[in-house]
Design an enzyme around this catalytic site. Structure first.
Site, PDB file in Angstrom:
ATOM      1  N   ARG A   1      -8.019  20.509  23.271  1.00 20.29           N
ATOM      2  CA  ARG A   1      -6.655  20.241  23.720  1.00 20.29           C
ATOM      3  C   ARG A   1      -6.514  18.726  23.673  1.00 20.29           C
ATOM      4  O   ARG A   1      -7.270  18.007  24.335  1.00 20.29           O
ATOM      5  CB  ARG A   1      -6.418  20.764  25.136  1.00 20.29           C
ATOM      6  CG  ARG A   1      -6.452  22.286  25.261  1.00 20.29           C
ATOM      7  CD  ARG A   1      -6.192  22.722  26.691  1.00 20.29           C
ATOM      8  NE  ARG A   1      -7.195  22.172  27.601  1.00 20.29           N
ATOM      9  CZ  ARG A   1      -6.954  21.812  28.857  1.00 20.29           C
ATOM     10  NH1 ARG A   1      -5.736  21.917  29.357  1.00 20.29           N
ATOM     11  NH2 ARG A   1      -7.928  21.325  29.614  1.00 20.29           N
TER      12      ARG A   1
ATOM     13  N   ASN B   1      -5.221   8.311   2.002  1.00 21.04           N
ATOM     14  CA  ASN B   1      -5.547   7.613   3.250  1.00 21.04           C
ATOM     15  C   ASN B   1      -6.039   8.560   4.341  1.00 21.04           C
ATOM     16  O   ASN B   1      -7.189   8.510   4.739  1.00 21.04           O
ATOM     17  CB  ASN B   1      -4.331   6.841   3.760  1.00 21.04           C
ATOM     18  CG  ASN B   1      -4.443   5.358   3.511  1.00 21.04           C
ATOM     19  OD1 ASN B   1      -5.297   4.913   2.761  1.00 21.04           O
ATOM     20  ND2 ASN B   1      -3.578   4.585   4.141  1.00 21.04           N
ATOM     21  N   ASP B   2      -5.125   9.390   4.837  1.00 21.43           N
ATOM     22  CA  ASP B   2      -5.522  10.237   5.958  1.00 21.43           C
ATOM     23  C   ASP B   2      -4.572  11.405   6.156  1.00 21.43           C
ATOM     24  O   ASP B   2      -3.509  11.490   5.538  1.00 21.43           O
ATOM     25  CB  ASP B   2      -5.640   9.425   7.258  1.00 21.43           C
ATOM     26  CG  ASP B   2      -4.354   8.713   7.655  1.00 21.43           C
ATOM     27  OD1 ASP B   2      -3.270   9.121   7.206  1.00 21.43           O
ATOM     28  OD2 ASP B   2      -4.430   7.738   8.426  1.00 21.43           O
TER      29      ASP B   2
ATOM     30  N   SER C   1      -7.673   1.837  14.058  1.00 17.22           N
ATOM     31  CA  SER C   1      -6.883   1.534  15.254  1.00 17.22           C
ATOM     32  C   SER C   1      -7.163   2.528  16.378  1.00 17.22           C
ATOM     33  O   SER C   1      -7.070   2.188  17.562  1.00 17.22           O
ATOM     34  CB  SER C   1      -5.390   1.551  14.920  1.00 17.22           C
ATOM     35  OG  SER C   1      -5.074   0.582  13.949  1.00 17.22           O
TER      36      SER C   1
ATOM     37  N   ASP D   1       0.819  -1.214   0.000  1.00 19.02           N
ATOM     38  CA  ASP D   1       0.000   0.000   0.000  1.00 19.02           C
ATOM     39  C   ASP D   1       0.854   1.266   0.000  1.00 19.02           C
ATOM     40  O   ASP D   1       0.466   2.285  -0.568  1.00 19.02           O
ATOM     41  CB  ASP D   1      -0.928   0.003   1.216  1.00 19.02           C
ATOM     42  CG  ASP D   1      -2.079  -0.985   1.066  1.00 19.02           C
ATOM     43  OD1 ASP D   1      -2.510  -1.227  -0.072  1.00 19.02           O
ATOM     44  OD2 ASP D   1      -2.538  -1.515   2.092  1.00 19.02           O
TER      45      ASP D   1
ATOM     46  N   THR E   1      -9.701   2.056   7.343  1.00 22.98           N
ATOM     47  CA  THR E   1      -9.336   0.762   7.934  1.00 22.98           C
ATOM     48  C   THR E   1      -7.903   0.760   8.459  1.00 22.98           C
ATOM     49  O   THR E   1      -7.429  -0.267   8.940  1.00 22.98           O
ATOM     50  CB  THR E   1      -9.475  -0.373   6.896  1.00 22.98           C
ATOM     51  OG1 THR E   1      -8.596  -0.113   5.797  1.00 22.98           O
ATOM     52  CG2 THR E   1     -10.905  -0.466   6.387  1.00 22.98           C
ATOM     53  N   ALA E   2      -7.226   1.902   8.360  1.00 19.98           N
ATOM     54  CA  ALA E   2      -5.830   1.982   8.802  1.00 19.98           C
ATOM     55  C   ALA E   2      -5.763   2.594  10.200  1.00 19.98           C
ATOM     56  O   ALA E   2      -6.367   2.091  11.137  1.00 19.98           O
ATOM     57  CB  ALA E   2      -5.023   2.780   7.780  1.00 19.98           C
TER      58      ALA E   2
END
Length: 318
Positions: free
Chosen positions: A212, A179-180, A230, A91, A225-226
């Protein structure tokens, strides 16, 4: 059938440490034995990856294509003038390709070194023997030629996967996230101070949320899903155009906004966040692409970005 131009983007070999040539032939301690086992495992990963590259190149030589092989570490310019990009690695290699691609060229990911369940179980008490996940990779050496023939013969079409655009002070960054994105202080032990709200057409869809925390993570459907999963998020349908966000380790959020620490930014909405630390970083798809921000900067995140055409694994298409 017209001859096609392909870019073969390869994960480099130097990401795998190699066993020392002189070695330790008679390890006398369990530590040395474990070290040699790990190095042997990594050496095998390197060998498997190399074999996968050779296999793919041999298949491509039989096809009506002109193939340009490039190691991903040697590619920095936008990808142009090809009909298809094939990434060989995992990936991470596909992600790197996506940062240099627009919405006109499709990409096929080949997982060169898939995780072997029996191997993971064998070494579970010694070290992590997980190999490549290849979540977005539709091919391995086992089905590469079949998948390639489907593409070249027009028997399959790529999926349109949503990406994320990032603006800082109304200026669009050149890299779109597949992804993010993580917005956080450079030091993980330092509190990240920021506020955010969700808007649609300049109209607020949420109250202003002051935070904060350890930072703000926002993912696409492909990235859900990454790290997002988690961190306590949920997986999203791969073709969703929505974004998902989560405030990492929020410090005592007020009761009336605690439900806003995790949520969805719909496809027609934008998340606006203002940064309130002296320094900060925007991490795009991991740690390799980073953009600096400072006190008062506004970061806008949305799915208003060019899609990426990806040949997805069959189970993700349903």
């Amino acid at each position: 059938m017209a001859r096609r131009r392909l870019l073969l983007l390869l994960k480099p070999f130097d990401v795998y440490p190699t066993c020392p040539s002189d070695g330790v032939t008679n390890p006398k301690t369990s530590f040395l034995l474990k070290t040699l086992q790990v190095l042997s495992y990594l050496d095998n990963r390197r060998s498997v990856h190399k074999d996968a590259i050779n296999f793919c190149q041999n298949v491509l030589r039989k096809k009506l294509v002109d193939c340009i092989p490039v190691f991903r570490s040697n590619l920095s310019q936008p990808i142009r003038g090809v009909d298809l990009v094939i990434t060989v690695g995992g990936d991470g290699t596909l992600l790197q390709a996506s940062h240099l691609m627009d919405d006109s060229i499709p990409v096929l990911g080949v997982n060169s070194d898939p995780t072997q369940v029996k191997e993971v179980e064998e070494f579970i008490d010694k070290f992590d023997a997980t190999r490549s996940t290849g979540y977005l990779c539709a091919a391995t050496v086992k089905n590469f030629e079949h998948k390639l023939d489907e593409i070249l013969q027009g028997r399959t079409v790529p999926s349109e996967v949503s990406r994320m655009s990032i603006c800082v002070n109304s200026e669009l960054l050149s890299t779109y996230a597949l992804n993010d994105v993580l917005v956080a202080h450079p030091c993980p032990a330092t509190v990240s101070r920021f506020s955010f709200r969700i808007k649609k057409d300049c109209v607020s869809r949420s109250p202003l949320v002051n935070c904060r925390s350890s930072g703000l993570r926002v993912s696409t459907a492909a990235g859900s899903t990454a790290a997002m999963l988690s961190a306590g998020g949920f997986s999203m349908p791969i073709l969703s155009k929505d974004l998902q966000y989560i405030v990492r380790e929020p410090i005592s959020p007020r009761a009336d906004i605690s439900n806003l620490m995790h949520g969805i930014v719909q496809s027609e909405e934008t998340m606006e966040s203002t940064w309130y630390c002296q320094e900060g970083l925007i991490y795009i798809d991991g740690s390799h692409i980073v953009h600096s921000i400072q006190h008062g900067d506004m970061v806008e995140l949305s799915s208003k970005a060019p899609i990426l055409k990806v040949f997805l694994p069959r189970h993700l298409q349903s």
